[in-house]
Design a protein around this motif. Structure first.
Motif, PDB file in Angstrom:
ATOM      1  N   CYS A  23       6.432  27.849   9.502  1.00 43.64           N
ATOM      2  CA  CYS A  23       7.681  28.231   8.861  1.00 43.64           C
ATOM      3  C   CYS A  23       8.039  27.231   7.768  1.00 43.64           C
ATOM      4  O   CYS A  23       8.020  26.025   8.008  1.00 43.64           O
ATOM      5  N   CYS A  26      11.436  25.392   9.163  1.00 43.46           N
ATOM      6  CA  CYS A  26      11.488  24.447  10.279  1.00 43.46           C
ATOM      7  C   CYS A  26      10.102  24.005  10.732  1.00 43.46           C
ATOM      8  O   CYS A  26       9.984  23.235  11.667  1.00 43.46           O
ATOM      9  N   CYS A  48      10.174  33.813  11.743  1.00 42.52           N
ATOM     10  CA  CYS A  48      10.135  32.621  12.571  1.00 42.52           C
ATOM     11  C   CYS A  48      11.091  32.803  13.733  1.00 42.52           C
ATOM     12  O   CYS A  48      12.298  33.002  13.528  1.00 42.52           O
ATOM     13  N   ALA A  50      11.866  30.567  15.833  1.00 39.67           N
ATOM     14  CA  ALA A  50      12.601  29.343  16.113  1.00 39.67           C
ATOM     15  C   ALA A  50      13.923  29.270  15.340  1.00 39.67           C
ATOM     16  O   ALA A  50      14.952  28.912  15.890  1.00 39.67           O
ATOM     17  N   CYS A  51      13.872  29.635  14.049  1.00 38.06           N
ATOM     18  CA  CYS A  51      15.083  29.486  13.242  1.00 38.06           C
ATOM     19  C   CYS A  51      15.552  30.806  12.637  1.00 38.06           C
ATOM     20  O   CYS A  51      16.587  30.865  11.996  1.00 38.06           O
ATOM     21  N   TRP A  53      14.074  32.537  10.293  1.00 40.49           N
ATOM     22  CA  TRP A  53      13.675  32.729   8.910  1.00 40.49           C
ATOM     23  C   TRP A  53      12.756  33.939   8.792  1.00 40.49           C
ATOM     24  O   TRP A  53      11.868  34.137   9.609  1.00 40.49           O
TER      25      TRP A  53
HETATM   26 ZN    ZN Z   1      11.614  28.373  11.308  1.00 42.28          ZN
END
Ligand code: ZN
Length: 71
Positions: A23, A26, A48, A50-51, A53
């Motif tokens: 990503c 992040c 992504c 995780a974040c 995106w």
């Molecule tokens: Zn990310």
């Protein structure tokens, strides 16, 4: 069955080589949601987890060009 399609094989190789993995936001692991061609450009649409995106990534450079040779 015939021999594997050369274009498909080359495409799979290019896919492994060009697929974005990190990503840009992040540096987490990207999920590839779709891959498509626009003109001569290969584009990856990624997400992504995780974040959150999402975006398109277009690999640049000669590695992204690979047309079936004449035969
Ligand atoms: Zn990310």
């Amino acid at each position: 069955m015939t021999a594997p399609d050369r274009r498909f094989v080359a495409d799979a190789d290019a896919h492994r080589r060009d697929q974005p993995r990190h990503c840009p936001g992040c540096a987490g692991s990207l999920e590839l949601t779709s891959e498509f061609w626009e003109g001569d450009e290969r584009r990856f649409y990624c997400w992504c987890a995780a974040c959150g995106w999402t975006g398109e990534i277009t690999p640049t450079g000669g590695t992204a060009t690979g047309h079936e040779p004449e035969h």
